[in-house]
Structure formats: C-alpha cells, structure tokens
Design a protein around this motif. Structure first.
Motif, PDB file in Angstrom:
ATOM      1  N   LEU A  11      28.776  22.730 104.209  1.00 49.41           N
ATOM      2  CA  LEU A  11      29.593  22.209 103.108  1.00 49.41           C
ATOM      3  C   LEU A  11      28.955  20.948 102.501  1.00 49.41           C
ATOM      4  O   LEU A  11      28.956  20.760 101.285  1.00 49.41           O
ATOM      5  N   GLY A  12      28.383  20.094 103.363  1.00 40.51           N
ATOM      6  CA  GLY A  12      27.777  18.851 102.890  1.00 40.51           C
ATOM      7  C   GLY A  12      26.660  19.112 101.894  1.00 40.51           C
ATOM      8  O   GLY A  12      26.560  18.433 100.859  1.00 40.51           O
ATOM      9  N   CYS A  13      25.804  20.093 102.189  1.00 39.16           N
ATOM     10  CA  CYS A  13      24.710  20.413 101.244  1.00 39.16           C
ATOM     11  C   CYS A  13      25.276  20.901  99.913  1.00 39.16           C
ATOM     12  O   CYS A  13      24.771  20.530  98.848  1.00 39.16           O
ATOM     13  N   GLY A  14      26.312  21.729  99.978  1.00 33.87           N
ATOM     14  CA  GLY A  14      26.909  22.255  98.734  1.00 33.87           C
ATOM     15  C   GLY A  14      27.474  21.137  97.871  1.00 33.87           C
ATOM     16  O   GLY A  14      27.273  21.101  96.648  1.00 33.87           O
ATOM     17  N   PHE A  15      28.179  20.191  98.483  1.00 32.00           N
ATOM     18  CA  PHE A  15      28.746  19.077  97.730  1.00 32.00           C
ATOM     19  C   PHE A  15      27.618  18.170  97.209  1.00 32.00           C
ATOM     20  O   PHE A  15      27.623  17.755  96.050  1.00 32.00           O
ATOM     21  N   GLY A  16      26.643  17.867  98.093  1.00 35.10           N
ATOM     22  CA  GLY A  16      25.543  16.991  97.689  1.00 35.10           C
ATOM     23  C   GLY A  16      24.779  17.571  96.508  1.00 35.10           C
ATOM     24  O   GLY A  16      24.451  16.856  95.545  1.00 35.10           O
ATOM     25  N   TYR A  17      24.504  18.855  96.576  1.00 38.49           N
ATOM     26  CA  TYR A  17      23.761  19.546  95.509  1.00 38.49           C
ATOM     27  C   TYR A  17      24.499  19.415  94.168  1.00 38.49           C
ATOM     28  O   TYR A  17      23.918  19.031  93.148  1.00 38.49           O
ATOM     29  N   HIS A  18      25.802  19.740  94.166  1.00 33.71           N
ATOM     30  CA  HIS A  18      26.567  19.695  92.907  1.00 33.71           C
ATOM     31  C   HIS A  18      26.653  18.270  92.351  1.00 33.71           C
ATOM     32  O   HIS A  18      26.535  18.053  91.139  1.00 33.71           O
ATOM     33  N   LEU A  19      26.866  17.301  93.244  1.00 35.18           N
ATOM     34  CA  LEU A  19      27.010  15.918  92.775  1.00 35.18           C
ATOM     35  C   LEU A  19      25.699  15.400  92.196  1.00 35.18           C
ATOM     36  O   LEU A  19      25.688  14.739  91.151  1.00 35.18           O
ATOM     37  N   GLN A  20      24.582  15.723  92.847  1.00 36.75           N
ATOM     38  CA  GLN A  20      23.275  15.263  92.330  1.00 36.75           C
ATOM     39  C   GLN A  20      22.963  15.923  90.983  1.00 36.75           C
ATOM     40  O   GLN A  20      22.491  15.278  90.051  1.00 36.75           O
ATOM     41  N   LYS A  21      23.270  17.215  90.888  1.00 40.68           N
ATOM     42  CA  LYS A  21      22.971  17.946  89.633  1.00 40.68           C
ATOM     43  C   LYS A  21      23.717  17.350  88.447  1.00 40.68           C
ATOM     44  O   LYS A  21      23.251  17.391  87.311  1.00 40.68           O
ATOM     45  N   SER A  22      24.901  16.757  88.726  1.00 44.41           N
ATOM     46  CA  SER A  22      25.664  16.192  87.606  1.00 44.41           C
ATOM     47  C   SER A  22      25.302  14.726  87.360  1.00 44.41           C
ATOM     48  O   SER A  22      25.969  14.049  86.587  1.00 44.41           O
ATOM     49  N   GLY A  23      24.258  14.232  88.054  1.00 43.44           N
ATOM     50  CA  GLY A  23      23.738  12.900  87.718  1.00 43.44           C
ATOM     51  C   GLY A  23      24.033  11.805  88.731  1.00 43.44           C
ATOM     52  O   GLY A  23      23.631  10.655  88.526  1.00 43.44           O
ATOM     53  N   GLU A  24      24.732  12.121  89.829  1.00 47.88           N
ATOM     54  CA  GLU A  24      25.004  11.071  90.815  1.00 47.88           C
ATOM     55  C   GLU A  24      23.764  10.846  91.681  1.00 47.88           C
ATOM     56  O   GLU A  24      22.928  11.737  91.825  1.00 47.88           O
ATOM     57  N   ASP A  25      23.684   9.637  92.266  1.00 43.94           N
ATOM     58  CA  ASP A  25      22.547   9.278  93.131  1.00 43.94           C
ATOM     59  C   ASP A  25      22.932   9.624  94.575  1.00 43.94           C
ATOM     60  O   ASP A  25      23.647   8.873  95.241  1.00 43.94           O
ATOM     61  N   VAL A  26      22.470  10.788  95.045  1.00 47.20           N
ATOM     62  CA  VAL A  26      22.957  11.338  96.325  1.00 47.20           C
ATOM     63  C   VAL A  26      21.901  11.246  97.421  1.00 47.20           C
ATOM     64  O   VAL A  26      20.728  11.552  97.189  1.00 47.20           O
ATOM     65  N   THR A  27      22.322  10.860  98.623  1.00 44.06           N
ATOM     66  CA  THR A  27      21.452  10.927  99.807  1.00 44.06           C
ATOM     67  C   THR A  27      22.153  11.744 100.886  1.00 44.06           C
ATOM     68  O   THR A  27      23.316  11.483 101.202  1.00 44.06           O
ATOM     69  N   LEU A  28      21.448  12.747 101.394  1.00 42.76           N
ATOM     70  CA  LEU A  28      21.989  13.552 102.493  1.00 42.76           C
ATOM     71  C   LEU A  28      21.647  12.868 103.812  1.00 42.76           C
ATOM     72  O   LEU A  28      20.505  12.433 104.005  1.00 42.76           O
ATOM     73  N   LEU A  29      22.621  12.785 104.724  1.00 38.66           N
ATOM     74  CA  LEU A  29      22.385  12.199 106.051  1.00 38.66           C
ATOM     75  C   LEU A  29      22.704  13.235 107.118  1.00 38.66           C
ATOM     76  O   LEU A  29      23.767  13.874 107.060  1.00 38.66           O
ATOM     77  N   ASP A  30      21.817  13.404 108.054  1.00 39.98           N
ATOM     78  CA  ASP A  30      22.054  14.358 109.144  1.00 39.98           C
ATOM     79  C   ASP A  30      21.102  14.026 110.294  1.00 39.98           C
ATOM     80  O   ASP A  30      20.148  13.273 110.121  1.00 39.98           O
ATOM     81  N   ASN A  31      21.388  14.623 111.460  1.00 33.26           N
ATOM     82  CA  ASN A  31      20.514  14.390 112.613  1.00 33.26           C
ATOM     83  C   ASN A  31      19.650  15.591 112.940  1.00 33.26           C
ATOM     84  O   ASN A  31      18.905  15.551 113.904  1.00 33.26           O
ATOM     85  N   TRP A  32      19.790  16.667 112.204  1.00 33.68           N
ATOM     86  CA  TRP A  32      19.137  17.933 112.530  1.00 33.68           C
ATOM     87  C   TRP A  32      17.692  17.887 112.011  1.00 33.68           C
ATOM     88  O   TRP A  32      17.452  18.047 110.811  1.00 33.68           O
TER      89      TRP A  32
END
Ligand code: NAD
Length: 312
Positions: A11-32
């Motif tokens: 879900l995090g990738c899906g939200f991050g992707y959409h938010l970045q595409k609309s112009g927000e400055d997004v950073t994904l954080l994970d331990n994997w």
C-alpha cells in the motif's frame, strides 16, 4: 509538501507513487534491503488497475533519512507500527502530520505515545495492493480514503491532506466519524480475514457454508458490544451482517491478506482485530468467546507453521 511513506510495502508504494506523480516531494522508507536496492537502481514498477508504469523514487532506511517532514503516512503492518514510530521520531517536527490508514484497532493509542494528538490523522482505505517481487507492486480500486483529525476542532491539517489525496487521484474524503468506519472495517477483517485463514478457503466458499450465519452473528456481536462500551460507537449487528454478505458476493473467490500471510509463513494482524476485541472485552468484563477462540486458533496455526509471533 515533503512527505515520507513509513513502510513502503504494497500500500505504501501505491500511495507514494500517486503522491509523487501529482507533484509532492516523496521519500519511501523501509527496511527491506532487496526492495530498496531494486527501487534505487530500476525505479518502482507499479501496475495501477492493470496499467504498468515505472517511476524513479527516493527510497532508504528510516535511520538513513534525516529531514523533518510535513506529513508522514505510516504503512507498516499493525505489529510494526510501534517500532517504525521509534525509528522515525527524528523526522517528526512539532507540525508534522502523521496519517494512519492501517487495518485493525488500537493504533491511535500507539501513535499518541510519539506524536501530539492534534497532529494525528486517522482513517481507512479501500484501495488494495500487493507485492509481486522486490520493487514490483500492484495497486487496485477506486478509493476512497476517509480521514479525520484526532482532535476534530483542529481539522485544517486533515483537510490539507484530503486535498493532496484528491489531487493525486487517491480520492481523499473528510469524515466526521472515522471511528465508526474503522470499527466497520475491523468487522470485515475480523470475519472474512480470520475465517478464510482458519478454514483455508476463499470468501465465496466461507460465505456458502451452513454455519456462516452463526459465525457472523457471534463475531459481529462481540465487535459491536465492545465498540459501544469502549468508544460509544453504534454498530448495528444486522445491518453490518447484511453489508458483509453483500461485500462477500461482490468480491467472490478472493483470498484475503491473512490467508496469504499464513500461506507465505508471515505473522498475521490477528492481535489487532479479533485479538484486540478479546483482550479489551476481558478488561471490561464483556464476553468475547468467538474472538478469543479465533485468535487462539490463528496463533496455533502460526506456531504450527513455525511463524515467529509478532508482539503487540
Ligand atoms: P506490507 O507488508 O506490504 O508493507 C509493510 C512494509 O513495512 C514492509 O515493506 C516492511 O518491510 C515495512 N516495515 C515494517 N516495519 C518496519 C520498520 N520498523 N522499519 C522499516 N520498514 C518497516 O503491508 P501492506 O499490505 O502495505 O499493508 C499495510 C497496512 O495497510 C496493514 O495494516 C494492512 O492491513 C492495511 N491494508 C492493506 C491493504 C492491501 O490491500 N495491501 C488494503 C487496506 C489496508
């Protein structure tokens, strides 16, 4: 807006992707590690409602990231929320909004230990998502994402998040009663997820059994009794069962995530669904035998499969 996605799985990738595409400055954080490596080298590959795309995205581990954020979406599984909050404390400022759309109950109490309540935005989402391989995910549905500020009088922050979700196509909606929606969603997960996982069957098969009515009535009554006593939420048992049956018919032969968790030998979120109801009911001297038995059986299955139990 500077946004971090704390827990960048399905879900995090899906939200991050959409938010970045609309112009927000997004950073994904994970331990994997593998997921981080693939996304760093090849970008995120994501299929949204059947359409594949690839997008370069910033991704790193929480302890490698030091910028204070305007907003942080938490998207771990329920049992990972507390340790994630500990590892992102240093990027939370006095005005940083924390948005929590996890399934399950009790997350507000976990968040309150780390963040001023006025900055916590709780909600639910009916988007669905999955991971196909490290760095490769899918994201499906039409939304919405319902949100409410935990201190309703301070709702400007939540309205701002609703706006960016609308702009990004994630269909944000401000709700005046997100607590009700959360309990209702918990009833979906506390029946469909738990029963399909235990019976090793899909939703269509479980809802066609001769005992479905008594199972639904037993579980939903326990959720509704606690919702009323603990949060003064009125969940109508009959109406909820009618809703669950209609939903089951719509989704059909689908295996919910808890079934997939056991199949892939991953810990389940049971302690934040039926387990949470059993535990809180006990504290309040309410009876919750269905939820207690379901929780015990899921834990027994985790033990049989050698799954390391997640702690609350
Ligand atoms: P997921 O397992 O795909 O993603 C969780 C991610 O968080 C993983 O990549 C994991 O590595 C990371 N993580 C966990 N703890 C961490 C930590 N301390 N530090 C760094 N990274 C950490 O889970 P998901 O399917 O995206 O679900 C997230 C939540 O949303 C769950 O509560 C789930 O029930 C709910 N939900 C999921 C869906 C769906 O369709 N997937 C739909 C609605 C709600």
């Amino acid at each position: 807006m500077k946004i971090a996605i704390a827990g960048s799985g399905a879900l995090g990738c899906g939200f991050g992707y959409h938010l970045q595409k609309s112009g927000e400055d997004v950073t994904l954080l994970d331990n994997w590690e593998q997921h981080i490596q693939v996304i760093s080298e090849n970008g995120l590959t994501i299929t949204v409602n059947g359409v594949e795309d690839n997008q370069a995205m910033k991704i790193c581990k929480p302890n490698e990231f030091n910028e204070e954020m305007d907003a942080i979406f938490v998207f771990t599984k329920s049992m990972g929320l507390k340790s994630m909050m500990k590892s992102i404390e240093h990027i939370i400022g006095k005005d940083t909004k924390i948005i929590c759309l996890l399934n399950g109950l009790g997350h507000l109490q976990t968040l309150e230990a780390f963040v001023d309540k006025k900055n916590i935005i709780m909600g639910t989402t009916v988007w669905t998502a999955g991971i196909d391989a490290p760095g490769i995910t899918h994201f499906d549905g039409q939304g919405p994402v319902e949100l409410q500020n935990s201190v309703p009088e301070e709702k400007d922050g939540a309205l701002q998040i609703v706006d960016i979700l609308k702009k990004s196509g994630l269909y944000g909606v401000y709700s005046d009663n997100v607590n009700y929606t959360t309990w209702r969603k918990a009833c979906v997960n506390g029946t469909m997820n738990a029963l399909c996982a235990l019976l090793d069957s899909n939703i269509e098969e479980v809802f066609a059994t001769s005992t479905i009515d008594s199972m639904l009535s037993g579980i939903v009554t326990e959720f509704a009794t606690l919702a009323k006593r603990q949060d003064d939420i009125n969940l109508d048992v009959e109406e909820t069962i009618t809703y669950l049956k209609a939903l089951a018919e719509k989704v059909g032969a689908h295996y919910p995530s808890m079934h997939q968790d056991l199949a892939n030998k991953r810990p389940t979120e049971i302690d934040f669904l039926n387990g949470s109801v059993a535990e809180a009911s006990k504290r309040l001297n309410l009876e919750a035998p269905y939820c207690q038995n379901i929780t015990d059986l899921i834990h027994a299955k985790e033990d049989i499969l050698g799954i390391k139990r997640a702690t609350k």
